[in-house]
Enzyme design. Structure first.
Site: not given
Lengths: 328, 328
Positions: B47-48, B81, B184, B225, B235-236
């Protein structure tokens, strides 16, 4: 929910629903000593500002039965947790009757209990009227932590408003913020909302402001652990972030709390001692670890929402429209 | 950390550190099929945004080896994703070389990998310079999610800045936001910060704005992201709440990301598809349930931080001072 009391005096002892066991189990704890009650308060087996007020008053009733000199035990109850003003208030009301004897102390403690029950119903009605006026007949609300019957005796504060709106058929649904670290939202509010039959979804705490920004929420409604003289609201950590989100989204941010939570002796939020509950709550989650061993955490249990972010405070006696210049 | 690569091509297959096993175990997964890689991407074993770019490119290298007609497999990687632009970009770069044969595809995928490594070092230097300029020589930073080596190949984005500041002796400490639902921050960032020797504390996500309000944090530094043409940052989830807190506290809100994250083809955050990852992530926590059975959850994995809340975006090639009128 109205048939089960979160805290009560039963046959010479305090009985509480052990909130650490929910939602897996509805376990009633019988507490016949001050030590047992203080321990229950500290580990949040009983929690929520209104319930803590009743716990404080009943704790004095236990103390005068248990000790010839009850003063140290009363002080232990009074300081079991530092942030909610209700705990100390409940203690002080019952302790003021010590000279009249144990029965008078207990009678005063039961009055504190009965007043919280009546207060909850009044908050529910006034809050529901306000939500309908501000948001119309089918609002989608977001709430944080647990402010239902489990935080009071029956009914609750912000969740009493939710329940009243649902009874009136004037509620579209609720998002319950899970409320890390101890998950009072996911564990307790979800459990209560399901019992009430209210449509709801659980969400992680950080998502609230984004749900508001994309138009999914019509108002935020929360409780309070202490309301300061200037209108600053001390409540479960995460409340402030939701208030910032509500302001940016242009939706109402409503606080519902009994008048006993209003503390005009505290000028503002900066004057309130914010309890840090230590690393373990953050680094463990119902026994499962969240982070590598040996790391540190910062864990303030409450935060301060500045008065200018609060649309209105609803108590059992009044609606304080901070957005219209009303003062506490 | 610089000796271990989060994702790499080793002897004809993709090898990744399985991030679902951290911090308990450092487990290397060897993925020799597209199906295996797509599954690893979907369940966040890798991920990332930068790492996903490399995974996308290497996925095409796998596909052309595995299938006579690799198009469906390539599409499966591309859409594993939806939110990070890097995944599709990595896929497209490698796929553009298909007519030149499998070796050319692999060579292009390895170029994507090597560029991410160089990009991370450049972001670290530029970000550290900016933090020192804005906050002085001993800043206390707050970061969210994981933006370290585990989100890239080595180094990372925002956490590469943290590491560079620490190497320079120009960092007081870090608060790592735990980043529910998948933690995370608590699992991965804490693991990386400990390896780097950076002083840090973990916190629940909702506490960030309060820590800023009471003066404990000098700047917020996060990854991205996707960065939209108008400067909106995807982003998250939780990033937006931290940005609101930073604005109210008057501290910088800094975004660090490779140039490959900038997507001028997307006008603004409202145009980005935000992945909802379903109820189970919210209602379970590493196997432990958080709420009563049978309840629902809302779980957007990302949020949108509007450009006006962003002080600056640091990429490997430039510093975009949105607060001074710079444009993406």
């Amino acid at each position: 929910m109205d048939s089960v009391r979160t805290i009560d005096w039963v046959d010479g002892a305090v009985e509480i629903i052990d909130q650490t066991a929910l939602p897996d189990e509805v376990r009633v704890l019988r507490l016949s000593t001050v030590d047992g009650l203080v321990d229950a308060i500290r580990r949040l087996a009983v929690r929520g500002a209104p319930a803590l007020g009743v716990a404080g008053a009943l704790g004095v009733a236990l103390a005068v039965r248990e000790y010839p000199d009850p003063a140290p035990a009363i002080e232990a109850v009074r300081t079991a947790r530092p942030t909610a003003v209700n705990l100390a208030r409940g203690v002080d009301r019952a302790a003021a009757r010590i000279s009249a004897g144990p029965d008078a102390v207990l009678a005063e403690a039961l009055r504190v209990r009965d007043e919280e029950i009546a207060s909850s119903a009044a908050q529910g009605r006034a809050g529901a009227d306000l939500v309908t006026m501000l948001c119309g007949g089918a609002p989608r609300l977001l709430t944080h932590c647990n402010t239902g019957a489990l935080a009071a005796v029956v009914g609750g504060t912000a969740l009493a408003v939710v329940a009243e709106l649902h009874r009136r058929g004037a509620l579209a649904g609720v998002v319950a913020s899970e409320t890390r670290p101890l998950l009072q939202g996911a564990r307790l509010t979800a459990w209560e909302l399901r019992q009430l039959g209210v449509p709801f979804r659980v969400a992680v705490d950080s998502v609230g402001p984004f749900l508001m920004a994309r138009g999914d929420i019509d108002a935020v409604i929360v409780g309070a652990d202490r309301i300061c003289a200037n209108g600053d609201v001390v409540n479960k950590v995460g409340t402030y972030a939701h208030a910032l989100g509500a302001r940016r989204a242009g939706i109402p941010f409503l606080v519902v709390a009994p008048e006993s939570t209003v503390d005009t002796g505290t000028p503002d939020g900066a004057a309130v001692q914010i309890e840090d509950r230590g690393r373990d709550e953050v680094l463990r989650f119902r026994g499962t670890r969240t982070a590598p061993d040996g790391v540190d955490a910062v864990n303030p249990a409450f935060d301060v929402t500045p008065y200018d972010l609060v649309t209105a405070i609803v108590t059992d006696r009044r609606v304080i429209r901070l957005d219209q210049g009303d003062r506490v």
